[in-house]
Motif scaffolding. Sequence first.
Motif, PDB file in Angstrom:
ATOM      1  N   PRO A   1      37.063  43.575  50.193  1.00  0.00           N
ATOM      2  CA  PRO A   1      38.379  42.909  50.320  1.00  0.00           C
ATOM      3  C   PRO A   1      38.350  41.483  49.777  1.00  0.00           C
ATOM      4  O   PRO A   1      39.247  41.069  49.041  1.00  0.00           O
ATOM      5  N   TYR A   2      37.291  40.776  50.108  1.00  0.00           N
ATOM      6  CA  TYR A   2      37.183  39.390  49.646  1.00  0.00           C
ATOM      7  C   TYR A   2      37.082  39.330  48.122  1.00  0.00           C
ATOM      8  O   TYR A   2      37.768  38.541  47.463  1.00  0.00           O
ATOM      9  N   LEU A   3      36.235  40.188  47.577  1.00  0.00           N
ATOM     10  CA  LEU A   3      36.018  40.165  46.125  1.00  0.00           C
ATOM     11  C   LEU A   3      37.267  40.604  45.363  1.00  0.00           C
ATOM     12  O   LEU A   3      37.629  40.008  44.346  1.00  0.00           O
ATOM     13  N   ILE A   4      37.923  41.646  45.853  1.00  0.00           N
ATOM     14  CA  ILE A   4      39.122  42.136  45.160  1.00  0.00           C
ATOM     15  C   ILE A   4      40.217  41.071  45.181  1.00  0.00           C
ATOM     16  O   ILE A   4      40.893  40.841  44.180  1.00  0.00           O
ATOM     17  N   ARG A   5      40.324  40.391  46.321  1.00  0.00           N
ATOM     18  CA  ARG A   5      41.370  39.353  46.419  1.00  0.00           C
ATOM     19  C   ARG A   5      41.043  38.133  45.573  1.00  0.00           C
ATOM     20  O   ARG A   5      41.924  37.328  45.285  1.00  0.00           O
ATOM     21  N   SER A   6      39.776  37.969  45.199  1.00  0.00           N
ATOM     22  CA  SER A   6      39.390  36.762  44.463  1.00  0.00           C
ATOM     23  C   SER A   6      39.972  36.741  43.057  1.00  0.00           C
ATOM     24  O   SER A   6      39.878  35.735  42.362  1.00  0.00           O
ATOM     25  N   PHE A   7      40.573  37.835  42.608  1.00  0.00           N
ATOM     26  CA  PHE A   7      41.092  37.873  41.243  1.00  0.00           C
ATOM     27  C   PHE A   7      42.508  37.345  41.095  1.00  0.00           C
ATOM     28  O   PHE A   7      43.079  37.400  40.013  1.00  0.00           O
TER      29      PHE A   7
ATOM     30  N   GLU B   1      45.654  48.158  54.746  1.00  0.00           N
ATOM     31  CA  GLU B   1      44.729  47.269  54.046  1.00  0.00           C
ATOM     32  C   GLU B   1      44.315  47.894  52.710  1.00  0.00           C
ATOM     33  O   GLU B   1      44.241  47.200  51.690  1.00  0.00           O
ATOM     34  N   CYS B   2      44.073  49.192  52.752  1.00  0.00           N
ATOM     35  CA  CYS B   2      43.702  49.892  51.524  1.00  0.00           C
ATOM     36  C   CYS B   2      44.816  49.747  50.485  1.00  0.00           C
ATOM     37  O   CYS B   2      44.564  49.441  49.310  1.00  0.00           O
ATOM     38  N   ALA B   3      46.068  49.951  50.918  1.00  0.00           N
ATOM     39  CA  ALA B   3      47.199  49.841  49.997  1.00  0.00           C
ATOM     40  C   ALA B   3      47.286  48.436  49.410  1.00  0.00           C
ATOM     41  O   ALA B   3      47.532  48.250  48.217  1.00  0.00           O
ATOM     42  N   GLN B   4      47.075  47.465  50.281  1.00  0.00           N
ATOM     43  CA  GLN B   4      47.165  46.073  49.831  1.00  0.00           C
ATOM     44  C   GLN B   4      46.106  45.776  48.762  1.00  0.00           C
ATOM     45  O   GLN B   4      46.391  45.127  47.753  1.00  0.00           O
ATOM     46  N   LEU B   5      44.895  46.267  48.989  1.00  0.00           N
ATOM     47  CA  LEU B   5      43.828  46.016  48.020  1.00  0.00           C
ATOM     48  C   LEU B   5      44.085  46.775  46.714  1.00  0.00           C
ATOM     49  O   LEU B   5      43.834  46.244  45.625  1.00  0.00           O
ATOM     50  N   CYS B   6      44.598  47.975  46.826  1.00  0.00           N
ATOM     51  CA  CYS B   6      44.932  48.726  45.599  1.00  0.00           C
ATOM     52  C   CYS B   6      46.031  48.010  44.821  1.00  0.00           C
ATOM     53  O   CYS B   6      46.041  48.006  43.592  1.00  0.00           O
ATOM     54  N   HIS B   7      46.951  47.416  45.562  1.00  0.00           N
ATOM     55  CA  HIS B   7      48.011  46.652  44.922  1.00  0.00           C
ATOM     56  C   HIS B   7      47.422  45.465  44.167  1.00  0.00           C
ATOM     57  O   HIS B   7      47.829  45.149  43.043  1.00  0.00           O
ATOM     58  N   HIS B   8      46.438  44.821  44.773  1.00  0.00           N
ATOM     59  CA  HIS B   8      45.726  43.729  44.112  1.00  0.00           C
ATOM     60  C   HIS B   8      45.095  44.202  42.813  1.00  0.00           C
ATOM     61  O   HIS B   8      45.222  43.556  41.774  1.00  0.00           O
ATOM     62  N   LEU B   9      44.403  45.320  42.888  1.00  0.00           N
ATOM     63  CA  LEU B   9      43.752  45.863  41.692  1.00  0.00           C
ATOM     64  C   LEU B   9      44.788  46.165  40.610  1.00  0.00           C
ATOM     65  O   LEU B   9      44.621  45.807  39.452  1.00  0.00           O
TER      66      LEU B   9
END
Lengths: 216, 392
Positions: free
Chosen positions: B42-48, B144-152
């Motif tokens: 989560p931290y790494l994916i959000r870092s982008f 949370e999974c959806a949120q991270l996929c949205h980030h990606l």
Amino acid sequence: MAESEEYYDYLFKLVLIGDSGVGKSNLLSRFTRNEFLYESKSTIGVEFATRNLKMEGKTVKAQIWDTAGQERYRAITSAYYRGAVGALLVFDITKRATYDNVDRWLKELREHADPDIAIMLVGNKTDQPHLRGVSTAEAQQKAREAKLSYFETSALSGDNVEASFTELVKEIYSIASRAQIDVAGSSWVPTQFRPDHAESVPLGGPAKPASNGGCC
Amino acid sequence: MGSSLNAERIKKLVDNCKLDELRRIGQETGFQDARIRRIAWPYLIRSFGDVKNFEIKENTTSSFSEQIALDTKRSCFKYFASEKAWDEMSEESRAKAHSKVEEMQNKLNRVLNMVFSQGSSLHYYQGFNDLANTVMSVITDESECAQLCHHLAANQFSLCTTPSLAPVTDELSLIFHILGFNEQKLLDHLTKANLNDPFFAVGWVLTWFAHDIDNTEAIARMFDFMVCSHPLAAVYAATVVVLVERDGVLAREADYAEIYSFLRSIMTERDHEREQEWSKEVLRATSKVIAQKEKAMGPPPHFLGYVQMILEQTTALLKRMPPASFHTCTDVLFPKYPILCTSFDEEHLAKAVARRERRRELTRTVVVGGILGLAVVVVVAVASQGRAEGYT
């Protein structure tokens, strides 16, 4: 098998097109490996498989390119229409929308494929007759109007799969062998993925036999 | 596991925002198990980059719902059994397993609909289901999974989620560009086979290899690397696969179909290989981590070793020819997509944009100058004509 898979007299490039989820990949795996995968994945981009068929004593290698159905992949998949001598345009007889889109796929072919490409309309999933949303008569009518042949198949049961592919190959073969007489003597090369040469070889000509003939 | 990698240490790094250190670990060894990944990803994916206003929506649909439904119905199987095991299952156990798979598919369906109904302009593509499936195997909480996929979707995959796939085909062309600098002979062979576009790699880049790999541990390792790397890292990894498999390519006739099918299926082939065709010597010689680990833990499971080797070579390639070094070419290749120079090299992006501006300015000057020049010529001509007429 006694005969090497490598050897062939003709090479025909075919494409499998149609909406997402109509069963293109399973038609291909049924035809080339006699397999049906319940757990199959969606196709991304383009995949392909081959199978050799016998036509009047000659070996025809059908090289079949299976394409992703989602519209946004057209940029990639349409590149594979070029040089194709045949197309199986597949819809799902239980999903009306996939049939309604047939015209759009025909337009796609007209824009990107060789003008004399042989097209077959295929209604798949006859194993679910209770869910049928497109009647045979209706699809036949459409096929007649667009001058296509029409087959109904079930990749799941295997019904008519062999017959449909074979019929398309036969259709192309008869045109190709007639054309060959016309241009006897000229050195034909097989229609490969050669966009810049595609127009000079509208139909797959006789291919050179593989140099190492396998066992004998 | 005898390594110093443990959940507490990773948690500490996350808490203290040690991004560089985390990225180094993710690239070099990966995070090794789901517990640790749950902390790091989560931290790494959000870092982008930030994604604004993510809304948690239950039972939502989007304009992609139909396609999503078609694809999720064909997802998740690998998280229950291998392809071969599915094939050999009895009708009865298959039906039982299918109902379990269905639960996971429904969850994936909800996640994807949530991602692509955010009112943003993100477009779903076939293959994103494979990506989200991988994230879901680690991040079990649905929103949370959806949120991270949205980030990606909005950041590292921003080129893939545009309305058309054209930017992706441009991105893919970088593979041959990098090959040209490394292996002209290989590139010549591909060109001879009329392989002018590396379409065989489209699934690798769009799904970070998740579409082609069934080994779920290997996919997770791949993702450990990618969530720590430049958005173009998957293109680099794809290039490395071609380089690693060069002998296989060169051994084949320069024929489109032959080479396409070889490369298209190579990851799946390597994944399914029972016997280790890849000699341990090759792995040991090329992978530092494997050589070290082998002493302590014995030889690596085969395919994981292969993936590890690919990733180490990708790191080396990224260092040797960083995406920034292609800016002169990306500037030409991707004039419309300056986004390719994201996050890691804002400085280069600024320079590239400035360069383009300058060029545009220059063109404008030349055009304006040309028009003025022409006008002067015309005026002079008319004037002299007038004068000439005046004399007669």
